[in-house]
Design an enzyme around this catalytic site. Structure first.
Site, PDB file in Angstrom:
ATOM      1  CG  HIS A 219      39.049  83.831  33.394  1.00 26.06           C
ATOM      2  ND1 HIS A 219      39.464  84.872  34.204  1.00 26.06           N
ATOM      3  CD2 HIS A 219      38.962  84.352  32.138  1.00 26.06           C
ATOM      4  CE1 HIS A 219      39.614  85.961  33.469  1.00 26.06           C
ATOM      5  NE2 HIS A 219      39.306  85.681  32.223  1.00 26.06           N
TER       6      HIS A 219
ATOM      7  CD  GLU B 189      42.178  81.043  37.479  1.00 31.02           C
ATOM      8  OE1 GLU B 189      41.600  81.108  36.373  1.00 31.02           O
ATOM      9  OE2 GLU B 189      43.089  81.828  37.791  1.00 31.02           O
TER      10      GLU B 189
ATOM     11  CB  CYS C 150      41.110  87.645  37.093  1.00 33.09           C
ATOM     12  SG  CYS C 150      39.524  86.814  37.016  1.00 33.09           S
TER      13      CYS C 150
ATOM     14  CB  CYS D 130      38.897  83.456  39.040  1.00 35.18           C
ATOM     15  SG  CYS D 130      38.494  83.054  37.326  1.00 35.18           S
TER      16      CYS D 130
HETATM   17  C1  HJL Z   1      43.456  83.989  34.966  1.00 27.24           C
HETATM   18  C2  HJL Z   1      42.388  82.989  33.122  1.00 27.24           C
HETATM   19  C3  HJL Z   1      42.493  84.228  32.406  1.00 27.24           C
HETATM   20  C4  HJL Z   1      43.068  85.335  33.063  1.00 27.24           C
HETATM   21  N1  HJL Z   1      43.552  85.171  34.337  1.00 27.24           N
HETATM   22  N2  HJL Z   1      43.955  83.865  36.218  1.00 27.24           N
HETATM   23  N3  HJL Z   1      42.865  82.930  34.390  1.00 27.24           N
HETATM   24  N4  HJL Z   1      42.034  84.341  31.138  1.00 27.24           N
HETATM   25  O1  HJL Z   1      41.872  81.969  32.615  1.00 27.24           O
HETATM   26  C5  HJL Z   1      43.106  87.796  33.218  1.00 27.24           C
HETATM   27  C6  HJL Z   1      42.814  89.034  32.369  1.00 27.24           C
HETATM   28  C7  HJL Z   1      41.410  88.992  31.764  1.00 27.24           C
HETATM   29  C8  HJL Z   1      41.090  90.312  31.098  1.00 27.24           C
HETATM   30  C9  HJL Z   1      39.943  90.235  30.099  1.00 27.24           C
HETATM   31  N5  HJL Z   1      43.118  86.559  32.450  1.00 27.24           N
HETATM   32  O2  HJL Z   1      38.680  87.524  30.371  1.00 27.24           O
HETATM   33  O3  HJL Z   1      42.907  90.151  33.222  1.00 27.24           O
HETATM   34  O4  HJL Z   1      37.420  89.054  28.867  1.00 27.24           O
HETATM   35  O5  HJL Z   1      41.306  87.939  30.842  1.00 27.24           O
HETATM   36  O6  HJL Z   1      36.683  88.748  31.250  1.00 27.24           O
HETATM   37  O7  HJL Z   1      40.755  91.276  32.088  1.00 27.24           O
HETATM   38  O8  HJL Z   1      38.734  89.976  30.776  1.00 27.24           O
HETATM   39  P1  HJL Z   1      37.835  88.772  30.297  1.00 27.24           P
HETATM   40 ZN    ZN Z   2      39.616  84.663  36.211  1.00 30.17          ZN
END
Ligand code: HJL
Ligand code: ZN
Length: 184
Positions: free
Chosen positions: A73, A75, A110, A120
């Protein structure tokens, strides 16, 4: 929309920061330009983030979704990149973060990940555990849409841990357009 170019050669000893102190929109635009770098994927959002030393207006690290190897992600990438540059594992990055570290992220951090990886929010809170200064404030561009995990409890968890969360408004439409590119 006009998005500023990423300042070149961002590192802890780089003082050529074109963004003025507390220019929240300027920092959010930089985070958004990071989000643009993220590869579209139907199973997550494209998010960008910037880790900033608010004490002396220094960019510590930038990050975007899937920038680092693995299912990373935005963050998380900021914290991992800054940790790597300081030769310390991410779980100990709080030991080397400046007193007034803040993070700008286009989307609320998240609180739960469908993949089961560490959210995160836990990574951010961990930077303050054991008396460390760590990340003290989170500036976010949008709330997480209820697409993958329902209502995201990220912001509430951060606030419970004493980390201030501030919504920076004005870029929501573009942030969501970028975040959801690649979704149906
Ligand atoms: C934030 C990120 C990102 C998400 N949120 N704040 N920064 N990708 O870089 C949140 C979303 C999750 C899904 C899938 N996304 O990423 O809820 O596969 O991407 O662990 O729950 O989970 P995974
Ligand atoms: Zn996250």
């Amino acid at each position: 929309m006009c998005v500023p170019q990423k300042p070149s050669g961002i590192s802890s000893d780089d003082n050529a920061n074109p963004i003025a102190p507390l220019d929240h929109i300027g920092y959010m635009q930089l985070a958004l330009s990071e989000a643009h770098e993220s590869p579209p994927k139907p199973s997550n959002f494209r998010v960008g983030a910037v880790l900033v030393d608010e004490g002396n207006n220094k960019i510590l690290a930038t990050g975007f979704t899937l920038e680092l190897p693995g299912n990373t992600h935005a963050e998380q990438c900021c914290l991992q990149k800054f940790a790597e540059r300081n030769d310390i594992p991410e779980e100990r990055v709080g030991e080397v973060l400046p007193d007034k570290t803040v993070i700008y992220t286009t989307m609320e951090p998240c609180g739960l990940r469908l993949s089961g990886n560490m959210p995160c929010v836990e990574r951010i809170i961990r930077t303050r555990q054991g008396g460390k200064k760590g990340v003290s404030k989170v500036y976010l561009g949008v709330k997480e849409p209820e697409k993958f995990v329902g209502e995201n409890t990220g912001r509430a968890k951060l606030e419970e841990a004493g980390i201030e969360c501030i919504h920076i408004s004005g870029l929501e439409e573009e942030i969501l357009r970028v975040a959801t590119a690649g979704h149906e």
